[in-house]
Write a protein that holds these residues in place. Structure first.
Motif, PDB file in Angstrom:
ATOM      1  N   UNK A 158       0.992  -1.176  -0.082  1.00 32.54           N
ATOM      2  CA  UNK A 158       0.040   0.169   0.261  1.00 32.54           C
ATOM      3  C   UNK A 158       0.710   1.052  -0.078  1.00 32.54           C
ATOM      4  N   UNK A 159       2.111   1.305   0.208  1.00 36.40           N
ATOM      5  CA  UNK A 159       2.935   2.347   0.476  1.00 36.40           C
ATOM      6  C   UNK A 159       3.299   2.855  -0.398  1.00 36.40           C
ATOM      7  N   UNK A 160       3.687   1.916  -1.632  1.00 34.15           N
ATOM      8  CA  UNK A 160       4.007   2.492  -3.048  1.00 34.15           C
ATOM      9  C   UNK A 160       3.007   3.032  -3.778  1.00 34.15           C
ATOM     10  N   UNK A 161       1.454   2.751  -3.317  1.00 32.68           N
ATOM     11  CA  UNK A 161       0.463   3.523  -4.237  1.00 32.68           C
ATOM     12  C   UNK A 161       0.226   5.418  -3.369  1.00 32.68           C
ATOM     13  N   UNK A 162       1.426   4.897  -2.386  1.00 34.16           N
ATOM     14  CA  UNK A 162       1.039   6.278  -1.890  1.00 34.16           C
ATOM     15  C   UNK A 162       2.350   7.567  -2.178  1.00 34.16           C
ATOM     16  N   UNK A 212      -8.394  -0.112  -4.516  1.00 39.93           N
ATOM     17  CA  UNK A 212      -9.217   0.620  -5.443  1.00 39.93           C
ATOM     18  C   UNK A 212      -7.409   1.007  -4.927  1.00 39.93           C
ATOM     19  N   UNK A 213      -6.920   1.425  -4.122  1.00 41.27           N
ATOM     20  CA  UNK A 213      -5.615   2.107  -4.627  1.00 41.27           C
ATOM     21  C   UNK A 213      -4.434   1.382  -4.755  1.00 41.27           C
ATOM     22  N   UNK A 214      -4.550   0.194  -4.425  1.00 37.99           N
ATOM     23  CA  UNK A 214      -3.950  -0.383  -5.569  1.00 37.99           C
ATOM     24  C   UNK A 214      -3.803  -0.867  -6.774  1.00 37.99           C
ATOM     25  N   UNK A 215      -5.120  -0.521  -7.210  1.00 39.68           N
ATOM     26  CA  UNK A 215      -4.818  -0.558  -9.181  1.00 39.68           C
ATOM     27  C   UNK A 215      -5.025  -2.493  -9.246  1.00 39.68           C
ATOM     28  N   UNK A 216      -4.391  -3.252  -8.418  1.00 44.99           N
ATOM     29  CA  UNK A 216      -5.106  -5.079  -8.480  1.00 44.99           C
ATOM     30  C   UNK A 216      -6.064  -5.431  -8.494  1.00 44.99           C
ATOM     31  N   UNK A 328       2.809  -2.729  19.095  1.00 47.40           N
ATOM     32  CA  UNK A 328       4.031  -2.064  17.816  1.00 47.40           C
ATOM     33  C   UNK A 328       3.600  -3.789  17.286  1.00 47.40           C
ATOM     34  N   UNK A 329       3.455  -3.535  15.828  1.00 46.43           N
ATOM     35  CA  UNK A 329       4.049  -4.750  15.197  1.00 46.43           C
ATOM     36  C   UNK A 329       5.470  -3.925  13.797  1.00 46.43           C
ATOM     37  N   UNK A 330       5.543  -5.711  13.093  1.00 45.75           N
ATOM     38  CA  UNK A 330       6.969  -5.335  12.486  1.00 45.75           C
ATOM     39  C   UNK A 330       6.813  -4.577  11.356  1.00 45.75           C
ATOM     40  N   UNK A 331       5.339  -4.197  10.516  1.00 43.97           N
ATOM     41  CA  UNK A 331       4.496  -4.164   9.584  1.00 43.97           C
ATOM     42  C   UNK A 331       4.161  -2.120   9.732  1.00 43.97           C
ATOM     43  N   UNK A 332       4.318  -1.958   8.329  1.00 41.47           N
ATOM     44  CA  UNK A 332       4.455  -1.073   8.398  1.00 41.47           C
ATOM     45  C   UNK A 332       2.655   0.075   8.879  1.00 41.47           C
ATOM     46  N   UNK A 333       2.089  -0.767   8.647  1.00 43.35           N
ATOM     47  CA  UNK A 333       0.222  -0.210   9.065  1.00 43.35           C
ATOM     48  C   UNK A 333      -0.666  -1.583   9.361  1.00 43.35           C
ATOM     49  N   UNK A 353       7.030   5.528   6.048  1.00 41.11           N
ATOM     50  CA  UNK A 353       6.203   4.895   5.063  1.00 41.11           C
ATOM     51  C   UNK A 353       5.030   5.696   3.764  1.00 41.11           C
ATOM     52  N   UNK A 354       3.907   6.328   6.224  1.00 42.03           N
ATOM     53  CA  UNK A 354       2.616   6.935   5.363  1.00 42.03           C
ATOM     54  C   UNK A 354       2.441   8.185   6.296  1.00 42.03           C
ATOM     55  N   UNK A 355       2.294   9.828   5.666  1.00 38.20           N
ATOM     56  CA  UNK A 355       1.754  10.339   5.543  1.00 38.20           C
ATOM     57  C   UNK A 355       0.127  10.953   6.329  1.00 38.20           C
TER      58      UNK A 355
END
Length: 448
Positions: A158-162, A212-216, A328-333, A353-355
């Motif tokens: 997801x971070x690459x889509x933003x 919808x965010x990724x287009x996949x 906390x997890x080890x995932x960006x989101x 990764x995210x704003x």
């Protein structure tokens, strides 16, 4: 008395006396259970201190930094007297020991001992679960996951889509989203009427948003599963780390109805339960991406009753405030969903990764999807709106400036200017001859 209650619980459960070592030259770590360990307990008297809140936060942070997996016990307590009637208990443990359900069981057992209630038996041991894991059909499990992975062309990151630039490296931030009582009740009623879980409803909305965010067409996200097998006696009452994180790989079809999609997702989740013991590293390896992620978002639906365990187990004269949890997890989101009267989502995200503004907007889109799905279960997924009414109005205003603010450049000049910056811009704009002047102007503005 509190120290004795915790120590007796530590003595009763081998998992609480465990450390994890990686011997030199070994291909994997080993779990070592100590026969006896003393519980680390710090007792402080801070009565009369004016800076209690700030100091408590510093103390909690310090407690979290004390752990070395090879040096058990991986559990610590700090008890701070605040005044004559109140004390703050800071309970910290490494996630290698326990999951959320085990935490509720542990706290309930400690309070039973504190109240001098005799605990006569335990239901099974964590070692029973380890034995069950080792007896599973590895070939059937691999075949299941290879079938799942065959539909996923690319990881869903997801971070690459933003687009987001930040100097923050490892800092996390949280965004809290709480649905009002009426909306929460509507979600619960909808799930019951359609024979799905609330977890499936939230997962369905999240999968659509990712699509919808990724287009996949096919998307993947992480989901935390309970991991407590029904064929291990007493698994529901055992302490240990049973939960597992696995990919949910799914393809929402635009033509199917909301009800059909959620029913299919519910069936998929039930099928996944038969393979929820699989190591995520194995799934990544079967995907040909050993060590690389298949997803960067994790959805956790928390249903462990820690608050309930504290209130029900407390002896007369002892009461607890609402517990505050730091994890906390080890995932960006990570989206942590809790439904206790009202559905709430905590978005925990890496600032690198995210704003924060993007996360807030994404949470509005998720809410819009949830409300639309519940309001019209028979419409097709392709008809579900992503934007709220306010955002639609704002975008229409932004894309259609008043006449006095219109650019003096012609559309072809805008296109040429953008093509110089982005070579594929012209192809994006002229890929359909049916576009009107307004369509071209909107696309040129978007590219700008």
């Amino acid at each position: 008395r509190l120290a004795r209650a915790w120590q007796a619980t530590l003595d009763a459960h081998p998992i609480l006396r465990s450390g994890f070592h990686w011997p030199h030259g070994a291909s994997e770590p080993v779990q070592v259970v100590q026969r006896a360990l003393e519980l680390p307990l710090t007792v402080l008297d801070w009565r009369g201190r004016a800076d209690q809140t700030a100091e408590l936060e510093l103390l909690a942070r310090s407690e979290r930094l004390q752990f070395d997996p090879a040096q058990p016990p991986l559990l610590r307590l700090a008890l701070v007297r605040l005044d004559e009637q109140r004390q703050q208990l800071i309970y910290t443990h490494h996630h290698l020991l326990l999951d959320g359900w085990s935490n509720a069981l542990l706290l309930g057992e400690v309070l039973q001992r504190y109240a001098a209630v005799q605990i006569t038996t335990h239901h099974g041991r964590f070692a029973d679960y380890i034995g069950w894991l080792q007896s599973q059909d590895a070939q059937a499990d691999e075949a299941f996951w290879r079938t799942q992975l065959a539909t996923l062309d690319n990881p869903t990151l997801l971070a690459k889509s933003l687009a987001h630039d930040s100097s923050d490296s490892g800092a996390y931030a949280d965004h809290r989203q709480v649905f009002d009582a009426a909306s929460s009740q509507a979600f619960t009623v909808f799930a019951r009427q359609h024979s799905i879980t609330l977890n499936t409803l939230v997962q369905g909305a999240w999968a659509l948003l990712l699509q919808r965010y990724s287009g996949q067409q096919t998307v993947a996200f992480g989901a935390t599963v309970s991991g407590r097998p029904v064929d291990v006696p007493g698994a529901e009452n055992q302490l240990g780390l049973f939960i597992n994180t696995l990919p949910v790989i799914t393809q929402p079809h635009a033509a199917e109805s909301v009800a059909q999609w959620l029913s299919r997702l519910q069936a998929h989740n039930l099928e996944l339960r038969e393979h929820e013991f699989t190591a995520l590293s194995d799934v990544q390896r079967w995907a040909g991406r050993a060590g690389e992620p298949l997803f960067d978002s994790l959805l956790v639906f928390e249903n462990f009753p820690i608050g309930e365990a504290l209130q029900q187990g407390a002896p007369d004269g002892l009461s607890f405030a609402v517990p505050d949890n730091h994890e906390r997890t080890n995932y960006p989101l990570t989206l942590a969903a809790v439904s206790e009267g009202q559905l709430s989502l905590t978005w925990s995200f890496l600032l690198s990764h995210f704003d924060p503004a993007a996360i807030a907007r994404m949470s509005e889109h998720l809410a819009c999807l949830l409300h639309a799905m519940v309001a019209a279960p028979q419409i097709s997924l392709g008809e579900l709106p992503l934007l709220s009414a306010a955002e639609k109005t704002r975008q229409l205003h932004d894309w259609n400036p008043p006449p006095g603010a219109a650019t003096e450049q012609c559309v072809h000049q805008l296109i040429e200017a953008q093509a110089a910056i982005r070579p594929d811009a012209t192809a994006l704009i002229f890929d359909d001859s049916r576009f009107t002047y307004s369509d071209l102007n909107q696309r040129a503005n978007r590219l700008a």
